[in-house]
Scaffold this motif. Structure first.
Motif, PDB file in Angstrom:
ATOM      1  N   THR A 100       0.839  -1.194   0.000  1.00  0.00           N
ATOM      2  CA  THR A 100       0.000   0.000   0.000  1.00  0.00           C
ATOM      3  C   THR A 100       0.878   1.249   0.000  1.00  0.00           C
ATOM      4  OG1 THR A 100      -0.079   0.181   2.412  1.00  0.00           O
ATOM      5  CG2 THR A 100      -1.726  -1.250   1.359  1.00  0.00           C
ATOM      6  N   ALA A 101       0.249   2.389  -0.200  1.00  0.00           N
ATOM      7  CA  ALA A 101       0.989   3.649  -0.138  1.00  0.00           C
ATOM      8  C   ALA A 101       1.600   3.849   1.248  1.00  0.00           C
ATOM      9  CB  ALA A 101       0.064   4.814  -0.490  1.00  0.00           C
ATOM     10  N   ASP A 102       0.888   3.432   2.295  1.00  0.00           N
ATOM     11  CA  ASP A 102       1.431   3.540   3.657  1.00  0.00           C
ATOM     12  C   ASP A 102       2.672   2.673   3.833  1.00  0.00           C
ATOM     13  OD1 ASP A 102      -0.540   5.325   4.395  1.00  0.00           O
ATOM     14  OD2 ASP A 102      -1.843   3.809   5.295  1.00  0.00           O
ATOM     15  N   ASP A 103       2.668   1.511   3.184  1.00  0.00           N
ATOM     16  CA  ASP A 103       3.859   0.646   3.257  1.00  0.00           C
ATOM     17  C   ASP A 103       5.068   1.335   2.634  1.00  0.00           C
ATOM     18  OD1 ASP A 103       2.382  -1.443   4.413  1.00  0.00           O
ATOM     19  OD2 ASP A 103       1.824  -2.247   2.450  1.00  0.00           O
ATOM     20  N   TYR A 104       4.837   2.029   1.520  1.00  0.00           N
ATOM     21  CA  TYR A 104       5.948   2.754   0.881  1.00  0.00           C
ATOM     22  C   TYR A 104       6.444   3.885   1.778  1.00  0.00           C
ATOM     23  CZ  TYR A 104       5.154   0.330  -3.570  1.00  0.00           C
ATOM     24  OH  TYR A 104       5.040  -0.617  -4.559  1.00  0.00           O
ATOM     25  N   VAL A 105       5.547   4.502   2.532  1.00  0.00           N
ATOM     26  CA  VAL A 105       5.972   5.538   3.488  1.00  0.00           C
ATOM     27  C   VAL A 105       6.911   4.928   4.520  1.00  0.00           C
ATOM     28  CG1 VAL A 105       5.206   7.082   5.323  1.00  0.00           C
ATOM     29  CG2 VAL A 105       3.935   6.972   3.175  1.00  0.00           C
ATOM     30  N   GLU A 106       6.561   3.761   5.039  1.00  0.00           N
ATOM     31  CA  GLU A 106       7.426   3.085   6.000  1.00  0.00           C
ATOM     32  C   GLU A 106       8.766   2.709   5.374  1.00  0.00           C
ATOM     33  OE1 GLU A 106       6.839   2.493   9.435  1.00  0.00           O
ATOM     34  OE2 GLU A 106       5.469   4.098   8.813  1.00  0.00           O
ATOM     35  N   PHE A 107       8.741   2.360   4.097  1.00  0.00           N
ATOM     36  CA  PHE A 107       9.979   2.083   3.364  1.00  0.00           C
ATOM     37  C   PHE A 107      10.863   3.329   3.331  1.00  0.00           C
ATOM     38  CE2 PHE A 107      11.948   2.629  -0.862  1.00  0.00           C
ATOM     39  CZ  PHE A 107      12.913   1.619  -0.816  1.00  0.00           C
ATOM     40  N   LEU A 108      10.270   4.479   3.035  1.00  0.00           N
ATOM     41  CA  LEU A 108      11.022   5.725   2.996  1.00  0.00           C
ATOM     42  C   LEU A 108      11.570   6.068   4.379  1.00  0.00           C
ATOM     43  CD1 LEU A 108       8.598   7.776   0.710  1.00  0.00           C
ATOM     44  CD2 LEU A 108      10.759   6.718   0.028  1.00  0.00           C
ATOM     45  N   ILE A 151      10.362  13.011   2.803  1.00  0.00           N
ATOM     46  CA  ILE A 151       9.215  12.107   2.630  1.00  0.00           C
ATOM     47  C   ILE A 151       8.001  12.894   2.139  1.00  0.00           C
ATOM     48  CG2 ILE A 151       7.605  10.579   3.839  1.00  0.00           C
ATOM     49  CD1 ILE A 151       9.919   9.791   5.683  1.00  0.00           C
ATOM     50  N   ASN A 152       7.832  14.096   2.659  1.00  0.00           N
ATOM     51  CA  ASN A 152       6.715  14.945   2.242  1.00  0.00           C
ATOM     52  C   ASN A 152       6.803  15.282   0.762  1.00  0.00           C
ATOM     53  OD1 ASN A 152       4.576  16.698   2.096  1.00  0.00           O
ATOM     54  ND2 ASN A 152       5.274  18.070   3.708  1.00  0.00           N
ATOM     55  N   LEU A 153       8.038  15.467   0.257  1.00  0.00           N
ATOM     56  CA  LEU A 153       8.212  15.745  -1.167  1.00  0.00           C
ATOM     57  C   LEU A 153       7.613  14.637  -2.018  1.00  0.00           C
ATOM     58  CD1 LEU A 153      11.913  17.020  -1.281  1.00  0.00           C
ATOM     59  CD2 LEU A 153       9.851  18.379  -1.549  1.00  0.00           C
ATOM     60  N   ILE A 154       7.725  13.409  -1.558  1.00  0.00           N
ATOM     61  CA  ILE A 154       7.256  12.252  -2.318  1.00  0.00           C
ATOM     62  C   ILE A 154       5.771  11.988  -2.093  1.00  0.00           C
ATOM     63  CG2 ILE A 154       7.570   9.763  -2.663  1.00  0.00           C
ATOM     64  CD1 ILE A 154      10.487  10.158  -1.693  1.00  0.00           C
ATOM     65  N   THR A 155       5.357  12.039  -0.834  1.00  0.00           N
ATOM     66  CA  THR A 155       3.994  11.612  -0.486  1.00  0.00           C
ATOM     67  C   THR A 155       2.970  12.738  -0.529  1.00  0.00           C
ATOM     68  OG1 THR A 155       4.343  12.029   1.876  1.00  0.00           O
ATOM     69  CG2 THR A 155       4.987   9.857   1.026  1.00  0.00           C
ATOM     70  N   LYS A 156       3.454  14.012  -0.526  1.00  0.00           N
ATOM     71  CA  LYS A 156       2.577  15.188  -0.535  1.00  0.00           C
ATOM     72  C   LYS A 156       1.759  15.295   0.753  1.00  0.00           C
ATOM     73  CE  LYS A 156       0.441  13.809  -4.210  1.00  0.00           C
ATOM     74  NZ  LYS A 156       1.180  12.532  -4.275  1.00  0.00           N
ATOM     75  N   SER A 157       2.288  14.722   1.839  1.00  0.00           N
ATOM     76  CA  SER A 157       1.589  14.803   3.128  1.00  0.00           C
ATOM     77  C   SER A 157       2.619  14.701   4.254  1.00  0.00           C
ATOM     78  CB  SER A 157       0.562  13.669   3.262  1.00  0.00           C
ATOM     79  OG  SER A 157       1.217  12.416   3.264  1.00  0.00           O
ATOM     80  N   ASN A 158       2.210  15.166   5.414  1.00  0.00           N
ATOM     81  CA  ASN A 158       3.095  15.096   6.584  1.00  0.00           C
ATOM     82  C   ASN A 158       2.926  13.732   7.254  1.00  0.00           C
ATOM     83  OD1 ASN A 158       4.173  17.786   6.441  1.00  0.00           O
ATOM     84  ND2 ASN A 158       2.147  18.516   7.086  1.00  0.00           N
ATOM     85  N   ALA A 159       3.563  12.729   6.661  1.00  0.00           N
ATOM     86  CA  ALA A 159       3.426  11.363   7.148  1.00  0.00           C
ATOM     87  C   ALA A 159       4.204  11.167   8.452  1.00  0.00           C
ATOM     88  CB  ALA A 159       3.930  10.386   6.099  1.00  0.00           C
ATOM     89  N   THR A 160       3.686  10.293   9.291  1.00  0.00           N
ATOM     90  CA  THR A 160       4.347   9.943  10.548  1.00  0.00           C
ATOM     91  C   THR A 160       4.963   8.560  10.421  1.00  0.00           C
ATOM     92  OG1 THR A 160       2.773  11.250  11.834  1.00  0.00           O
ATOM     93  CG2 THR A 160       4.026   9.557  13.018  1.00  0.00           C
TER      94      THR A 160
END
Length: 776
Positions: A624-632, A642-651
């Motif tokens: 999922t997209a969330d999994d890729y966030v964890e990868f980053l 990470i925000n540059l890639i995901t366009k959001s302030n991911a935690t």
């Protein structure tokens, strides 16, 4: 040790090609500005107003604001023209996450449906052979030639309801040329024109129309309608069709005579997402950069978030190692292979010896009986001390080559351009000899004079013959089209190779697909050679490159998406990878054309795509997209990156112990070896499989192929799936010996892991690498 590869891998120094450093001069350049849209001040009514005001604040009084593009869907930000000082000032403003100079990318430039078994896929379609008729494939390339018969819409139903795109009017391109096959066509030139000036409309069309041919070729390869009696001047005669002939095409022209500019590419992706494409196909690339600085990677992430499958060409920089582009894990990276079709043009020497070659020359079947043969090595430059005849413009003496077959070495200029030089000098024909860089790979070309391409060994033998006799002679025997070639497929020598320098924990390329001597539609504006002095015009052309392999996978993905509309992009990629094969039609490991030896996972990834099996893979590794966030997060990227890639302030929840823990369909464990260590090194990964097959499926680990330097333990060894959609998790522990590694030098060997229920074999390739800990 088997399948050992040694390559230089500079993990601490990512090479960025195409990015210009910000200098102190006053030259105006194009920049892409990454913006956190959530930080827009309340005083502004729109993001566009905010962007324009921000740019105005760093410009001089006399300067005019130039916003080339606003990005809204796959990416957030804008493109503008600034000098270095203005760019530096803008980067310091609130809400600006980053600012980077324009990047220029380059293009990575029928029998394949039968070769891939797509006739068998027809019978598997539950509602008949629809070939993904509600799927729209967006192709970012040089545009499209809509009059090609490959884009007829006979038998197609209404345009899918989810489609919101349109056909843009431009030079010699009317909206009425679109139909139920070509459902959209746009062009993007702001970045290109800002850099090089207004388009010269005598050389190219300021519209979606394709003056080059590359975009028409890739689009028809992916989804072209069936055309009976297609050929290139009689070669490869038969029915031509794309992988998904019922799917729809949306053409996004982003490549021009001067290249493919990142601002235009990013806007095209942005618009394609808004239009409603289901698959994105990009046969272009170049340069290596972190994911947050690569425009294709950034745009592809935004597309993936919207459920769009993205496939990209791996590049044509093989057989060198570490030569890949488009390596982000959310992109399907495609290398190139041959098919079982060839176009032989044998060389018969005056001494009776015969050497195999290939050609698409359309003319006499035999070039005389004993034509004088010459190798004019004294008039050319050399690399590495060996004399060469590169047949560059102005290097051939007409008095020496007139009426003769000229031996030319491959390199520097285009293969067909060398033939044109020989013809201009009065040569009767050409033998194009590979150098060490190309090995025994044979790529056929539609030459303007009788010509044949031969491998390195054959070329050396022909040159040796020339030296051995005062009056060397030869002839070329053109034999047309031959099917059933063995071995096939073979990994193309030009296909870019791993390992993945951006992140070695992710194995790339993902798969290979046909990319050598591919017949597909062509523009009526360009000759088959692409040379200005070639008067010929054809409806179909045969060309080679990972540019050709990428749309094969895009079209197959469209078929899978049509059959399984609820599958994510990662599930489709998993199906393609775990069902890929690694044995050729002789039962041996896929061969590498560059060496004639067995290829490995750095060359072919998971293997060669198999559409029939990919439609029914049994299990998939979903992401999922969330999994890729964890990868980053596991890459230790900063929140801003990470925000540059995901366009959001991911935690970051830190659910992955390492980047290799991403639920990817392949494994690439890197053993970091401390100095003077004698202890084994353990790398442990977790994977989750999702059942897309029948309920009550039971899978066992049936094969774990590994090297003698690594032991592999899988727990548990049996997985039971009570129903479709069930997920089961397993761990795999790799224990590697502490091999002696010179700092900066990577050592690799290969294996695989397969789950099987007796019907489905779910195979994952493994690349084991050892790296000196001092290099990190």
């Amino acid at each position: 040790m088997e399948n050992w590869v040694r390559v230089l891998l500079f993990l601490c120094c990512l090479v960025t090609v195409g990015f210009a450093a910000i200098s102190s001069d006053g030259e105006t350049k194009t920049y892409i500005v990454h913006v956190d849209r959530s930080q827009m001040p309340a005083a502004f009514l729109s993001h566009e107003n905010w962007y324009a005001s921000s740019v105005k604040s760093v410009l001089g009084v006399e300067d005019e604001v130039s916003i080339l593009y606003n990005y809204e869907e796959a990416f957030h930000g804008f493109a503008t023209r600034l000098n270095a000082a203005q760019a530096a000032a803008l980067e310091k403003m609130d809400g600006v996450l980053g600012i980077y100079p324009e990047t220029i990318y380059e293009l990575h430039t029928t029998r394949s449906p039968e070769f891939l078994g797509l006739d068998a896929v027809t019978a598997m379609q539950p509602d008949g052979p629809n070939y993904g008729q509600d799927v729209v494939v967006g192709v970012l390339d040089t545009g499209i030639w809509p009059e090609s018969e490959s884009f007829n819409d006979r038998g197609l139903g209404p345009v899918p309801l989810h489609w919101k795109g349109e056909c843009e009017v431009g030079t010699k391109f009317k909206a009425t040329v679109c139909n139920k096959k070509i459902v959209g066509a746009r062009f993007f030139s702001n970045g290109y024109e800002a850099a090089v000036g207004p388009i010269n409309e005598t050389a190219e069309f300021r519209s979606p129309r394709d003056q080059d041919g590359h975009g028409t070729h890739t689009a028809s390869t992916a989804v072209g309608s069936e055309v009976i009696g297609a050929s290139l001047l009689g070669y490869a005669n038969g029915s031509a069709r794309g992988m998904a002939p019922k799917a729809r095409i949306a053409a996004y022209k982003v490549c021009w005579v001067g290249g493919c500019f990142s601002t235009d590419i990013l806007k095209a992706i942005d618009k394609a997402v808004a239009d409603g494409v289901n698959v994105l196909s990009m046969s272009l690339g170049g340069g290596i950069a972190p994911y947050y600085r690569d425009s294709i990677s950034l745009g592809a992430f935004g597309a993936m978030q919207r459920g769009i499958f993205v496939s990209c060409s791996a590049g044509n920089s093989g057989p060198d190692a570490v030569s890949l582009s488009n390596v982000a894990p959310w992109i399907t990276t495609v290398g190139a292979s041959t098919m079982d079709r060839n176009f032989p043009a044998d060389i018969k020497l005056g001494n009776g010896m015969i050497f195999g070659g290939v050609s698409l020359y359309h003319g006499r079947q035999t070039l005389g009986t004993k034509v004088p043969l010459v190798y004019q090595s004294s008039n050319s430059s050399s690399t590495g001390g060996s004399p060469m005849n590169l047949c560059l413009t102005g290097t051939l003496d007409p008095k020496t080559v007139a009426g003769k077959i000229v031996v030319c070495d491959r390199g520097i200029t285009a293969r067909v351009a060398k033939g044109a030089v020989v013809k201009a000098a009065g040569g009767a024909g050409m033998i194009l000899a590979n150098t060490e860089a190309n090995g025994e790979e044979l790529v056929a070309d539609c030459h303007m004079l009788p010509a044949s391409a031969v491998g390195q060994k054959e070329g050396e033998a022909i040159k040796k013959y020339i030296k051995s006799t005062p009056n060397p002679t030869a002839t070329i025997l053109f034999k047309g089209t031959v099917l059933g070639v063995k071995p096939s497929p073979v990994v193309a020598a030009f296909s870019s190779r791993g390992p993945n320098i951006v992140n070695p924990d992710i194995l790339k390329p993902d798969v290979i697909a046909p990319g050598v001597n591919i017949l597909a539609a062509w523009t009526a504006f360009e000759a088959p050679t692409g040379l200005s002095n070639d008067p010929r015009r054809v409806k179909f052309n045969i060309i080679s490159g990972t540019s050709m392999s990428c749309p094969h996978v895009s079209g197959i993905a469209a078929i899978i998406k049509g059959a399984h509309p609820d599958w994510s992009p990662a599930a489709i990629k998993s199906a393609l990878m775990t069902t890929a094969y690694v044995l050729d039609n002789t039962g041996k490991t896929l061969q590498d054309a560059a060496t004639a030896n067995a290829s490995n996972a750095f060359d072919h990834g998971a293997g060669h795509v198999d559409p029939k099996k990919a439609l029914n893979p049994g299990l998939v590794y979903d992401i999922t997209a969330d999994d890729y966030v964890e990868f980053l997060c596991s890459l230790k990227y900063t929140p801003a990156q990470i925000n540059l890639i995901t366009k959001s302030n991911a935690t970051c929840r830190n659910t992955l112990h390492s980047p290799g823990d991403l639920n990817y369909p392949s494994f690439s464990p890197v053993f970091s070896v401390p100095s003077n260590s004698s202890s084994d090194i353990v790398v442990k990964y977790t994977r989750t499989l999702t059942n897309v097959g029948p309920a009550g499926s039971k899978y066992n680990v049936t094969t774990v192929h590994q090297s003698t330097e690594v032991s592999t333990v899988v727990e548990p060894q049996t997985l039971y799936f009570a129903k479709t959609g069930d997920k089961q998790t397993y761990t795999v522990t790799f224990t590697g010996k502490p091999l002696p590694v010179v700092s900066g030098l990577l050592i690799a060997t290969f294996g695989s892991l397969t789950w099987s229920d007796g019907v489905h074999d779910v195979r994952s390739p493994i690349a084991f690498s050892w790296q000196s800990a001092d290099s990190f």
